[in-house]
Design a protein around this motif. Structure first.
Motif, PDB file in Angstrom:
ATOM      1  N   GLN A   1       0.839  -1.180   0.000  1.00 49.64           N
ATOM      2  CA  GLN A   1       0.000   0.000   0.000  1.00 49.64           C
ATOM      3  C   GLN A   1       0.883   1.242   0.000  1.00 49.64           C
ATOM      4  N   ARG A   2       0.707   2.104  -0.998  1.00 55.72           N
ATOM      5  CA  ARG A   2       1.535   3.296  -1.136  1.00 55.72           C
ATOM      6  C   ARG A   2       0.703   4.535  -0.847  1.00 55.72           C
ATOM      7  N   THR A   3       1.379   5.625  -0.559  1.00 60.44           N
ATOM      8  CA  THR A   3       0.719   6.892  -0.261  1.00 60.44           C
ATOM      9  C   THR A   3       1.363   7.985  -1.095  1.00 60.44           C
ATOM     10  N   ARG A   4       0.751   9.165  -1.103  1.00 61.72           N
ATOM     11  CA  ARG A   4       1.306  10.311  -1.826  1.00 61.72           C
ATOM     12  C   ARG A   4       1.833  11.343  -0.850  1.00 61.72           C
ATOM     13  N   CYS A   5       2.891  12.016  -1.253  1.00 58.88           N
ATOM     14  CA  CYS A   5       3.422  13.137  -0.487  1.00 58.88           C
ATOM     15  C   CYS A   5       2.400  14.267  -0.565  1.00 58.88           C
ATOM     16  N   SER A   6       2.060  14.849   0.566  1.00 60.59           N
ATOM     17  CA  SER A   6       1.068  15.934   0.575  1.00 60.59           C
ATOM     18  C   SER A   6       1.609  17.215  -0.045  1.00 60.59           C
ATOM     19  N   ASN A   7       2.922  17.322  -0.198  1.00 59.88           N
ATOM     20  CA  ASN A   7       3.522  18.522  -0.759  1.00 59.88           C
ATOM     21  C   ASN A   7       3.716  18.418  -2.273  1.00 59.88           C
ATOM     22  N   CYS A   8       4.439  17.379  -2.732  1.00 55.84           N
ATOM     23  CA  CYS A   8       4.758  17.282  -4.164  1.00 55.84           C
ATOM     24  C   CYS A   8       3.894  16.263  -4.906  1.00 55.84           C
ATOM     25  N   ARG A   9       3.088  15.504  -4.167  1.00 50.44           N
ATOM     26  CA  ARG A   9       2.135  14.531  -4.723  1.00 50.44           C
ATOM     27  C   ARG A   9       2.791  13.298  -5.335  1.00 50.44           C
ATOM     28  N   GLU A  10       4.089  13.071  -5.118  1.00 49.96           N
ATOM     29  CA  GLU A  10       4.774  11.877  -5.619  1.00 49.96           C
ATOM     30  C   GLU A  10       4.366  10.669  -4.784  1.00 49.96           C
ATOM     31  N   LEU A  11       4.303   9.498  -5.423  1.00 46.11           N
ATOM     32  CA  LEU A  11       3.991   8.257  -4.718  1.00 46.11           C
ATOM     33  C   LEU A  11       5.160   7.842  -3.833  1.00 46.11           C
ATOM     34  N   LEU A  12       4.843   7.404  -2.603  1.00 44.20           N
ATOM     35  CA  LEU A  12       5.851   6.973  -1.647  1.00 44.20           C
ATOM     36  C   LEU A  12       5.512   5.572  -1.149  1.00 44.20           C
ATOM     37  N   ALA A  13       6.533   4.788  -0.833  1.00 40.46           N
ATOM     38  CA  ALA A  13       6.310   3.449  -0.305  1.00 40.46           C
ATOM     39  C   ALA A  13       5.851   3.499   1.148  1.00 40.46           C
ATOM     40  N   ASN A  14       6.370   4.468   1.916  1.00 38.36           N
ATOM     41  CA  ASN A  14       6.066   4.559   3.345  1.00 38.36           C
ATOM     42  C   ASN A  14       6.034   6.014   3.786  1.00 38.36           C
ATOM     43  N   PRO A  15       5.337   6.295   4.904  1.00 37.50           N
ATOM     44  CA  PRO A  15       5.444   7.641   5.489  1.00 37.50           C
ATOM     45  C   PRO A  15       6.885   7.897   5.910  1.00 37.50           C
ATOM     46  N   GLY A  16       7.239   9.147   6.064  1.00 39.37           N
ATOM     47  CA  GLY A  16       8.595   9.544   6.434  1.00 39.37           C
ATOM     48  C   GLY A  16       9.022  10.710   5.571  1.00 39.37           C
ATOM     49  N   LYS A  17      10.304  10.908   5.429  1.00 39.40           N
ATOM     50  CA  LYS A  17      10.817  12.011   4.626  1.00 39.40           C
ATOM     51  C   LYS A  17      10.667  11.677   3.136  1.00 39.40           C
ATOM     52  N   CYS A  18      10.063  12.601   2.396  1.00 40.31           N
ATOM     53  CA  CYS A  18       9.862  12.401   0.966  1.00 40.31           C
ATOM     54  C   CYS A  18      11.204  12.547   0.250  1.00 40.31           C
ATOM     55  N   PRO A  19      11.623  11.545  -0.522  1.00 40.52           N
ATOM     56  CA  PRO A  19      12.903  11.644  -1.220  1.00 40.52           C
ATOM     57  C   PRO A  19      12.881  12.631  -2.389  1.00 40.52           C
ATOM     58  N   HIS A  20      11.695  13.056  -2.804  1.00 38.36           N
ATOM     59  CA  HIS A  20      11.570  13.961  -3.941  1.00 38.36           C
ATOM     60  C   HIS A  20      11.664  15.433  -3.535  1.00 38.36           C
ATOM     61  N   CYS A  21      10.952  15.803  -2.438  1.00 40.66           N
ATOM     62  CA  CYS A  21      10.938  17.220  -2.059  1.00 40.66           C
ATOM     63  C   CYS A  21      11.457  17.472  -0.643  1.00 40.66           C
ATOM     64  N   GLY A  22      11.662  16.407   0.135  1.00 44.87           N
ATOM     65  CA  GLY A  22      12.207  16.560   1.473  1.00 44.87           C
ATOM     66  C   GLY A  22      11.190  16.834   2.566  1.00 44.87           C
ATOM     67  N   SER A  23       9.906  16.977   2.233  1.00 44.17           N
ATOM     68  CA  SER A  23       8.911  17.252   3.272  1.00 44.17           C
ATOM     69  C   SER A  23       8.625  15.992   4.079  1.00 44.17           C
ATOM     70  N   GLN A  24       8.126  16.185   5.292  1.00 43.44           N
ATOM     71  CA  GLN A  24       7.839  15.083   6.193  1.00 43.44           C
ATOM     72  C   GLN A  24       6.417  14.594   5.961  1.00 43.44           C
ATOM     73  N   VAL A  25       6.249  13.332   5.627  1.00 37.99           N
ATOM     74  CA  VAL A  25       4.935  12.720   5.415  1.00 37.99           C
ATOM     75  C   VAL A  25       4.623  11.896   6.657  1.00 37.99           C
ATOM     76  N   LYS A  26       3.603  12.327   7.421  1.00 35.89           N
ATOM     77  CA  LYS A  26       3.319  11.703   8.707  1.00 35.89           C
ATOM     78  C   LYS A  26       2.382  10.511   8.619  1.00 35.89           C
ATOM     79  N   TYR A  27       1.425  10.552   7.709  1.00 36.43           N
ATOM     80  CA  TYR A  27       0.367   9.560   7.716  1.00 36.43           C
ATOM     81  C   TYR A  27       0.277   8.826   6.395  1.00 36.43           C
ATOM     82  N   ARG A  28      -0.173   7.606   6.461  1.00 34.17           N
ATOM     83  CA  ARG A  28      -0.424   6.823   5.260  1.00 34.17           C
ATOM     84  C   ARG A  28      -1.894   7.013   4.905  1.00 34.17           C
TER      85      ARG A  28
END
Length: 188
Positions: A1-28
């Motif tokens: 189950q993947r989630t999107r970064c709330s800042n740049c909207r890129e798909l992420l494998a897990n919550p945490g620091k977004c490797p694309h824009c560096g913002s913190q993604v807290k929730y799945r």
């Protein structure tokens, strides 16, 4: 189950620091999910003032501390859009609607977009913090949510008396008692 970064909207494998824009993604979240609804709509019934927070957890926390003062709800993330058709009946009675979005790029953009929808909407701001950008961070740092909200509502009310709001002209952005100047509104 993947989630999107709330800042740049890129798909992420897990919550945490977004490797694309560096913002913190807290929730799945559920990828591709859409709400268009109001979390906490039941808190708005019979109220004349409301606060919309960025995120359901922030809304629950603020409701625990300030639900006796105003109705508190959330549209979800900062990028969520409000579908007015089913909700206008909830929003019509409000004389004042306050937006308490996060102090980050996504929160600022969401607050500008929603703040331009009505003259009754005012953007309120958390104080700058060493760590964190949202209501939960402020609370965990020892901030008094009730005192903060009362101060912000008082500042908005005072600004409205000094600078009556005209359609599309002024957006109130109080930060603290030291910054009582309205700023020009931003187009949606």
């Amino acid at each position: 189950q993947r989630t999107r970064c709330s800042n740049c909207r890129e798909l992420l494998a897990n919550p945490g620091k977004c490797p694309h824009c560096g913002s913190q993604v807290k929730y799945r979240g559920v990828c591709g999910g859409r709400s268009g609804g109001i979390f906490g709509a039941e808190n708005l019934v019979g109220r004349t003032k409301a606060v919309f927070c960025e995120g359901e957890f922030a809304a629950m926390l603020l409701d625990q501390h300030c639900g006796h003062l105003v109705g508190i709800a959330s549209l979800g993330s900062a990028g969520s859009k409000l579908n007015l058709a089913p909700w206008w009946g909830y929003l019509l009675p409000f004389g004042d609607i306050y937006l308490a979005y996060d102090r980050d790029e996504a929160g600022e953009a969401g607050a500008r977009r929603l703040g331009g929808l009505s003259n009754r909407i005012s953007v309120i701001r958390l104080p700058e913090m060493e760590v964190g950008t949202d209501i939960t961070d402020y609370h965990l740092a020892g901030g008094d949510l009730e005192a903060w909200l009362q101060e912000q509502m008082k500042l908005v009310d005072g600004l409205k008396k000094i600078h009556p709001k005209k359609p599309g002209s002024i957006q109130y952005n109080p930060v603290s008692a030291g910054n009582n100047q309205p700023s020009e509104s931003h187009p949606i």
